[in-house]
Design a protein around this motif. Structure first.
Motif, PDB file in Angstrom:
ATOM      1  N   THR A 116      -6.861   1.963  -4.386  1.00 43.44           N
ATOM      2  CA  THR A 116      -6.510   3.376  -4.626  1.00 43.44           C
ATOM      3  C   THR A 116      -6.147   3.753  -6.329  1.00 43.44           C
ATOM      4  O   THR A 116      -6.779   4.674  -6.673  1.00 43.44           O
ATOM      5  CB  THR A 116      -5.132   3.728  -4.068  1.00 43.44           C
ATOM      6  OG1 THR A 116      -5.365   3.597  -2.321  1.00 43.44           O
ATOM      7  CG2 THR A 116      -4.822   5.157  -4.106  1.00 43.44           C
ATOM      8  N   LEU A 117      -5.647   2.811  -6.861  1.00 42.80           N
ATOM      9  CA  LEU A 117      -5.557   3.045  -8.265  1.00 42.80           C
ATOM     10  C   LEU A 117      -6.622   3.126  -9.066  1.00 42.80           C
ATOM     11  O   LEU A 117      -6.971   3.670  -9.973  1.00 42.80           O
ATOM     12  CB  LEU A 117      -4.316   1.998  -8.766  1.00 42.80           C
ATOM     13  CG  LEU A 117      -2.943   2.417  -9.044  1.00 42.80           C
ATOM     14  CD1 LEU A 117      -2.468   2.743  -7.689  1.00 42.80           C
ATOM     15  CD2 LEU A 117      -2.105   1.396  -9.662  1.00 42.80           C
ATOM     16  N   LYS A 118      -7.487   2.085  -8.587  1.00 44.15           N
ATOM     17  CA  LYS A 118      -8.855   1.909  -9.158  1.00 44.15           C
ATOM     18  C   LYS A 118      -9.707   2.989  -9.227  1.00 44.15           C
ATOM     19  O   LYS A 118     -10.319   3.391 -10.047  1.00 44.15           O
ATOM     20  CB  LYS A 118      -9.700   0.689  -8.659  1.00 44.15           C
ATOM     21  CG  LYS A 118     -10.912   0.291  -9.376  1.00 44.15           C
ATOM     22  CD  LYS A 118     -11.538  -0.880  -8.494  1.00 44.15           C
ATOM     23  CE  LYS A 118     -12.930  -0.837  -8.910  1.00 44.15           C
ATOM     24  NZ  LYS A 118     -13.678  -1.978  -8.175  1.00 44.15           N
ATOM     25  N   ASN A 119      -9.541   3.607  -8.037  1.00 41.47           N
ATOM     26  CA  ASN A 119     -10.227   4.886  -7.367  1.00 41.47           C
ATOM     27  C   ASN A 119      -9.728   6.199  -8.391  1.00 41.47           C
ATOM     28  O   ASN A 119     -10.227   7.307  -8.207  1.00 41.47           O
ATOM     29  CB  ASN A 119     -10.498   4.841  -6.062  1.00 41.47           C
ATOM     30  CG  ASN A 119     -11.530   3.795  -5.712  1.00 41.47           C
ATOM     31  OD1 ASN A 119     -12.261   3.209  -6.485  1.00 41.47           O
ATOM     32  ND2 ASN A 119     -11.446   3.521  -4.440  1.00 41.47           N
ATOM     33  N   ASN A 120      -8.387   5.990  -8.419  1.00 43.40           N
ATOM     34  CA  ASN A 120      -7.647   7.282  -8.929  1.00 43.40           C
ATOM     35  C   ASN A 120      -6.780   6.793 -10.386  1.00 43.40           C
ATOM     36  O   ASN A 120      -5.797   6.624 -10.195  1.00 43.40           O
ATOM     37  CB  ASN A 120      -6.671   7.621  -7.768  1.00 43.40           C
ATOM     38  CG  ASN A 120      -7.139   8.391  -6.621  1.00 43.40           C
ATOM     39  OD1 ASN A 120      -7.883   9.269  -6.510  1.00 43.40           O
ATOM     40  ND2 ASN A 120      -7.450   7.237  -5.688  1.00 43.40           N
ATOM     41  N   PRO A 121      -7.667   7.089 -11.602  1.00 42.25           N
ATOM     42  CA  PRO A 121      -6.881   6.479 -12.596  1.00 42.25           C
ATOM     43  C   PRO A 121      -5.815   7.231 -13.258  1.00 42.25           C
ATOM     44  O   PRO A 121      -5.098   6.954 -13.933  1.00 42.25           O
ATOM     45  CB  PRO A 121      -8.190   6.338 -13.599  1.00 42.25           C
ATOM     46  CG  PRO A 121      -9.320   7.430 -12.971  1.00 42.25           C
ATOM     47  CD  PRO A 121      -9.051   7.341 -11.524  1.00 42.25           C
ATOM     48  N   LYS A 170      -3.395   3.325   3.620  1.00 39.71           N
ATOM     49  CA  LYS A 170      -4.334   4.354   3.031  1.00 39.71           C
ATOM     50  C   LYS A 170      -3.807   5.850   3.412  1.00 39.71           C
ATOM     51  O   LYS A 170      -3.745   6.840   2.879  1.00 39.71           O
ATOM     52  CB  LYS A 170      -5.751   4.195   3.639  1.00 39.71           C
ATOM     53  CG  LYS A 170      -6.792   5.036   3.341  1.00 39.71           C
ATOM     54  CD  LYS A 170      -8.068   4.878   3.636  1.00 39.71           C
ATOM     55  CE  LYS A 170      -9.419   5.356   2.941  1.00 39.71           C
ATOM     56  NZ  LYS A 170      -9.055   7.027   2.735  1.00 39.71           N
ATOM     57  N   LEU A 171      -3.005   5.814   4.736  1.00 33.88           N
ATOM     58  CA  LEU A 171      -2.636   7.036   5.233  1.00 33.88           C
ATOM     59  C   LEU A 171      -1.331   7.532   4.335  1.00 33.88           C
ATOM     60  O   LEU A 171      -1.475   8.797   3.904  1.00 33.88           O
ATOM     61  CB  LEU A 171      -1.730   7.077   6.524  1.00 33.88           C
ATOM     62  CG  LEU A 171      -2.935   6.947   7.863  1.00 33.88           C
ATOM     63  CD1 LEU A 171      -2.049   6.687   8.989  1.00 33.88           C
ATOM     64  CD2 LEU A 171      -3.364   8.349   7.794  1.00 33.88           C
ATOM     65  N   ALA A 172      -0.688   6.516   3.850  1.00 29.23           N
ATOM     66  CA  ALA A 172       0.560   7.027   2.848  1.00 29.23           C
ATOM     67  C   ALA A 172      -0.108   7.219   1.399  1.00 29.23           C
ATOM     68  O   ALA A 172       0.302   8.241   0.752  1.00 29.23           O
ATOM     69  CB  ALA A 172       1.337   5.897   2.701  1.00 29.23           C
ATOM     70  N   LEU A 173      -0.713   6.540   0.864  1.00 28.33           N
ATOM     71  CA  LEU A 173      -1.326   6.702  -0.419  1.00 28.33           C
ATOM     72  C   LEU A 173      -2.475   7.932  -0.658  1.00 28.33           C
ATOM     73  O   LEU A 173      -2.286   8.357  -1.608  1.00 28.33           O
ATOM     74  CB  LEU A 173      -2.163   5.399  -0.987  1.00 28.33           C
ATOM     75  CG  LEU A 173      -1.187   4.295  -1.279  1.00 28.33           C
ATOM     76  CD1 LEU A 173      -2.255   3.081  -1.386  1.00 28.33           C
ATOM     77  CD2 LEU A 173      -0.530   4.573  -2.589  1.00 28.33           C
ATOM     78  N   ASP A 174      -3.017   8.022   0.470  1.00 18.49           N
ATOM     79  CA  ASP A 174      -4.116   9.391   0.477  1.00 18.49           C
ATOM     80  C   ASP A 174      -3.176  10.440   0.350  1.00 18.49           C
ATOM     81  O   ASP A 174      -3.564  11.531  -0.340  1.00 18.49           O
ATOM     82  CB  ASP A 174      -5.123   9.204   1.491  1.00 18.49           C
ATOM     83  CG  ASP A 174      -6.115   8.417   1.468  1.00 18.49           C
ATOM     84  OD1 ASP A 174      -6.402   7.718   0.555  1.00 18.49           O
ATOM     85  OD2 ASP A 174      -7.114   8.368   2.399  1.00 18.49           O
ATOM     86  N   GLN A 175      -2.004  10.550   1.096  1.00 19.49           N
ATOM     87  CA  GLN A 175      -1.190  11.645   1.036  1.00 19.49           C
ATOM     88  C   GLN A 175      -0.428  11.771  -0.272  1.00 19.49           C
ATOM     89  O   GLN A 175      -0.412  13.076  -1.033  1.00 19.49           O
ATOM     90  CB  GLN A 175       0.083  11.723   2.191  1.00 19.49           C
ATOM     91  CG  GLN A 175       0.318  12.719   2.455  1.00 19.49           C
ATOM     92  CD  GLN A 175      -0.215  14.030   3.065  1.00 19.49           C
ATOM     93  OE1 GLN A 175      -1.436  13.674   3.913  1.00 19.49           O
ATOM     94  NE2 GLN A 175      -0.079  15.063   2.978  1.00 19.49           N
ATOM     95  N   LEU A 176      -0.093  10.825  -0.830  1.00 17.01           N
ATOM     96  CA  LEU A 176       0.362  10.767  -2.335  1.00 17.01           C
ATOM     97  C   LEU A 176      -0.589  11.206  -3.143  1.00 17.01           C
ATOM     98  O   LEU A 176      -0.360  12.138  -4.172  1.00 17.01           O
ATOM     99  CB  LEU A 176       0.820   9.291  -2.870  1.00 17.01           C
ATOM    100  CG  LEU A 176       1.480   9.024  -3.947  1.00 17.01           C
ATOM    101  CD1 LEU A 176       2.336   7.676  -3.922  1.00 17.01           C
ATOM    102  CD2 LEU A 176       0.759   9.039  -5.230  1.00 17.01           C
TER     103      LEU A 176
END
Length: 370
Positions: free
Chosen positions: A199-204, A162-168
């Protein structure tokens, strides 16, 4: 500090020190220096300086993370007066299980088992428990938490991802074409993948256009070759970022991106080591962020939990170590090269934890300190 109540106890401690390799003149002087340490608060299991024999067995290897983990476990154990042997199977499943079976027949008191991802590991550890051995596992089959007396430790993989993906997502404003570097079959990877899918589901707007993953003795080289091939398929502007779920993936990707002159592509990774820190700090390195837990600290905490088991103290069935986000920007602000030793100057709380460190452990460390 008080002197030992019985001189016999001192003799036993001195003998133990000799048997564990502390027989030099300087060590003898040091033993005398610490013979006044009171063992009043030390569990009976260790109160006469008998220590313990520990085996640390890890399935994966060949990377700096493994080396740091083993070093942390060994250093913590030896500080407590234990004899600690380590072994890595370098990804060879058969050698991994053979090592456990062989060690089970030897005179070890406790085991730390790392990355035992299959059902066979559960059977191995059940056999160790039947022999009365204490066991702590790391990043292994989640069903091991159900085996009586075993503690399953993990990095907080959900938090790492989550830390890495949220930053991305944040830096790309919710819209990016990405390469996903991941390998199935390992419990931590399964947990990280669950966060990735969510993450991909929530950020299309975040689109996966390529993926690759293999765990081997040369993961970085194979990843570099695979990413190079991917870059050849996609023109500049078609790939925005790489999400690497393992630092061995990130190292290979960074090399490929730099060689291709494609530094518009940013890497968001997981895990950290000295080699990783060197890469992240390089000028124009594409590796911008990595989420991590200090691998040396993981080894140390696992050893503390094992020590409590040997002492007959209560331990939890599971324990997750807290994750941190390391940024290239913060590292490059430093006036000195940042490595695993001084990373704590840049990342608050890095490499420090009092988890499971009892007062009696501090007493043992004071006694055996060289």
């Amino acid at each position: 500090m008080k002197k030992f109540i019985k001189s016999a106890a001192v003799s036993v401690v001195a003998l133990s020190l000799l048997l564990t390799g502390c027989s030099s003149g300087s060590d003898t002087i040091n033993a005398r220096k610490h013979e006044k340490v009171s063992f009043d608060n030390v569990p009976k299991r260790f109160a006469k300086g008998q220590g313990a024999r520990i085996k640390v067995i890890r399935k994966i290897g060949g990377d700096d993370h493994t080396a740091q983990f083993l070093a942390g476990a060994k250093a913590e154990g030896e500080a407590l007066g234990f004899t600690v042997d380590t072994y890595t199977a370098n990804g060879d499943t058969a050698k991994f299980h053979d090592a456990i079976a062989q060690a089970a027949e030897e005179n070890y008191d406790g085991f730390i088992i790392s990355h035992g991802d299959d059902a066979a590991t559960i059977n191995d550890i059940k056999k160790l428990r039947e022999k009365g051995k204490s066991v702590v596992t790391f990043d292994s089959n989640p069903d091991l938490a159900k085996v009586d007396g075993v503690t399953l430790t993990s990095q907080d993989d959900e938090a790492l991802a989550k830390l890495a993906l949220d930053q991305l997502v944040k830096e790309n404003k919710g819209k990016a074409n990405i390469v996903y570097l991941w390998v199935d079959g390992f419990p931590p990877m399964v947990r990280r993948n669950a966060v990735y899918k969510e993450t991909l589901k929530n950020n299309p707007g975040i689109k996966e256009i390529e993926r690759f993953g293999v765990a081997s003795a040369d993961t970085s080289v194979q990843t570099q070759n695979a990413v190079t091939a991917m870059l050849n398929k996609h023109k500049k502007g078609e790939i925005d970022a790489v999400f690497a779920t393992w630092d061995a993936f990130a190292i290979g990707a960074a090399r490929a991106i730099k060689e291709a002159g494609r530094n518009e592509i940013k890497i968001y990774g997981i895990d950290v080591s000295n080699a990783d820190l060197q890469e992240i700090q390089k000028k124009d390195s594409p590796w911008k962020y990595t989420a991590a837990v200090d691998p040396k600290l993981i080894g140390a905490v696992d050893m503390r939990i094992l020590s409590k088991k040997l002492a007959g103290e209560k331990t939890p069935p599971t324990y997750d170590l807290k994750a941190s986000l390391v940024s290239q920007k913060d590292l490059q602000k430093s006036n000195e090269g940042v490595n695993m030793v001084n990373l704590s100057k840049e990342i608050k709380g890095w490499g420090k934890s009092e988890a499971f460190e009892e007062d009696w452990m501090k007493t043992l460390k004071d006694h055996y300190q060289k």
